[in-house]
Motif scaffolding. Structure first.
Motif, PDB file in Angstrom:
ATOM      1  N   VAL A 263     -32.666  -5.686   7.828  1.00 52.01           N
ATOM      2  CA  VAL A 263     -33.154  -6.821   7.044  1.00 52.01           C
ATOM      3  C   VAL A 263     -33.504  -7.935   8.021  1.00 52.01           C
ATOM      4  O   VAL A 263     -32.636  -8.434   8.749  1.00 52.01           O
ATOM      5  CB  VAL A 263     -32.074  -7.307   6.047  1.00 52.01           C
ATOM      6  CG1 VAL A 263     -32.575  -8.534   5.293  1.00 52.01           C
ATOM      7  CG2 VAL A 263     -31.705  -6.189   5.084  1.00 52.01           C
ATOM      8  N   PRO A 286     -33.366 -12.937   1.117  1.00 55.44           N
ATOM      9  CA  PRO A 286     -34.264 -11.877   0.662  1.00 55.44           C
ATOM     10  C   PRO A 286     -34.109 -11.562  -0.824  1.00 55.44           C
ATOM     11  O   PRO A 286     -35.057 -11.081  -1.450  1.00 55.44           O
ATOM     12  CB  PRO A 286     -33.875 -10.678   1.540  1.00 55.44           C
ATOM     13  CG  PRO A 286     -32.513 -10.979   2.037  1.00 55.44           C
ATOM     14  CD  PRO A 286     -32.391 -12.457   2.117  1.00 55.44           C
ATOM     15  N   VAL A 287     -32.941 -11.822  -1.398  1.00 53.55           N
ATOM     16  CA  VAL A 287     -32.732 -11.577  -2.831  1.00 53.55           C
ATOM     17  C   VAL A 287     -33.575 -12.547  -3.648  1.00 53.55           C
ATOM     18  O   VAL A 287     -34.219 -12.162  -4.641  1.00 53.55           O
ATOM     19  CB  VAL A 287     -31.237 -11.706  -3.183  1.00 53.55           C
ATOM     20  CG1 VAL A 287     -31.036 -11.718  -4.693  1.00 53.55           C
ATOM     21  CG2 VAL A 287     -30.440 -10.576  -2.546  1.00 53.55           C
ATOM     22  N   ALA A 289     -36.281 -14.182  -2.475  1.00 56.94           N
ATOM     23  CA  ALA A 289     -37.688 -13.932  -2.149  1.00 56.94           C
ATOM     24  C   ALA A 289     -38.240 -12.704  -2.868  1.00 56.94           C
ATOM     25  O   ALA A 289     -39.416 -12.668  -3.242  1.00 56.94           O
ATOM     26  CB  ALA A 289     -37.837 -13.775  -0.638  1.00 56.94           C
ATOM     27  N   SER A 290     -37.395 -11.701  -3.100  1.00 51.80           N
ATOM     28  CA  SER A 290     -37.852 -10.458  -3.722  1.00 51.80           C
ATOM     29  C   SER A 290     -37.960 -10.540  -5.238  1.00 51.80           C
ATOM     30  O   SER A 290     -38.485  -9.626  -5.879  1.00 51.80           O
ATOM     31  CB  SER A 290     -36.904  -9.321  -3.350  1.00 51.80           C
ATOM     32  OG  SER A 290     -35.640  -9.498  -3.984  1.00 51.80           O
ATOM     33  N   ALA A 292     -35.258 -10.602  -7.136  1.00 46.23           N
ATOM     34  CA  ALA A 292     -34.045 -10.036  -7.721  1.00 46.23           C
ATOM     35  C   ALA A 292     -33.178 -11.124  -8.362  1.00 46.23           C
ATOM     36  O   ALA A 292     -32.526 -10.894  -9.386  1.00 46.23           O
ATOM     37  CB  ALA A 292     -33.242  -9.284  -6.659  1.00 46.23           C
TER      38      ALA A 292
END
Length: 326
Positions: A263, A286-287, A289-290, A292
């Motif tokens: 990651v 990243p959670v 940004a994605s 989720a």
């Protein structure tokens, strides 16, 4: 079942430094809670600049906190010179660079005996020095007494530094990146030494490191630090086998033999004088940004509410809105 009282307790600790050129104060340590029990090894893990070393130095009274409380053996840390001297006899600091910790003009004997002299040791000085060197793995100790640092290998120098801490029979070692400057083959020897000292002497240790692999091999518990705050903590096998916080997952993803792709976090850690609003990890998460976090219904909270450490299940505490819902 009897619960062992913590040897070291940190509650709501804040350490700030003045900003430069009118900038806001730097929040190096920003509300840390931490405990270390007798005979326990705790790894404090995070990127460079996250506040680990500042926290470590505050535990010895080298940096005075702006707020919060440090207790050792059930008593609050006092900042009077006599109280600090007594505290530092029981809590010893081991630094990353053994060459910088040792005076090149002093022999090994003088380096290890220095602490005894500072604290007015009344026993047999040579016996105490040779005993500490032997416990640190330098045997026969007498062979090392007349040597100077330049005559030793990097691993031997680090053992001399550790002996200088052990000679005062402390209860807790605070080791700041103790193997970062050593070759890979020597790192394992120093880690094995810490484990042996815990077994033989009941010595507790707080090991400050950026290396999760070190934490996995040496620690009982791990505390993951990001931008001045602990974001995940628990038993090392629970945190590292099934990390909850996205930051912990990113740190683990770059270790060898970790399944899946690494990651890659965007950008650098934010300036501690400008901690982001909401979750402090939000700009690099990243959670979020994605999408989720949106799908879990917590994205707005991520942007507006700084999460506190909360029970994440399985004895792990985590500061993450998404992990609390996942």
């Amino acid at each position: 079942m009897t619960t062992v009282s913590p040897l070291l307790t940190v509650r709501g600790l804040h350490v700030t430094f003045p900003g430069r050129h009118g900038a806001p104060p730097s929040r190096a340590v920003d509300g840390v809670d931490l405990t270390v029990r007798p005979g326990e090894i705790v790894a404090l893990v995070g990127e460079s600049g996250c506040g680990k070393s500042t926290l470590a130095r505050s535990l010895l009274g080298l940096v005075r906190p702006a707020a919060g409380r440090i207790e050792f053996a059930g008593r609050p840390l006092e900042y009077r010179s006599r109280a600090l001297k007594a505290h530092r006899r029981r809590v010893q600091l081991v630094l990353q660079d053994p060459s910088g910790s040792l005076n090149p003009r002093h022999t090994v004997y003088e380096a290890v005996a220095e602490g005894l002299r500072v604290h007015g040791y009344a026993g047999d000085e040579k016996e105490a020095v040779t005993g500490a060197l032997a416990r640190a793995g330098l045997r026969p100790a007498e062979r090392f007494l007349p040597r100077h640092p330049h005559e030793l290998s990097g691993g031997q120098r680090q053992r001399v530094v550790i002996a200088g801490a052990l000679v005062l029979s402390p209860d807790l070692l605070v080791a700041d990146e103790p193997v970062a400057s050593l070759d890979a083959s020597v790192r394992g020897e120093i880690l094995a030494l810490l484990l042996r000292l815990r077994t033989e002497l009941g010595l507790a240790a707080l090991v400050v490191t950026h290396d999760l692999g070190l934490a996995w091999n040496a620690a009982d518990r791990v505390a993951v630090m990001y931008l001045g705050r602990i974001v995940e903590t628990g038993r090392v096998e629970q945190v590292l086998a099934a990390p909850r916080h996205p930051y912990t997952r990113a740190l683990l993803s770059v270790l060898p033999d970790t399944p899946g792709d690494p990651v890659v976090l965007s950008g650098e850690p934010p300036d501690p004088s400008r901690v982001p609003s909401g979750c402090r990890f939000r700009p690099r998460c990243p959670v979020l940004a994605s999408g989720a976090a949106d799908r879990a219904g917590v994205a707005d909270r991520c942007r507006t509410e700084d999460p506190a450490l909360a029970d994440g299940g399985g004895g792990v505490d985590v500061a993450c809105h998404w992990a609390a819902r996942a």
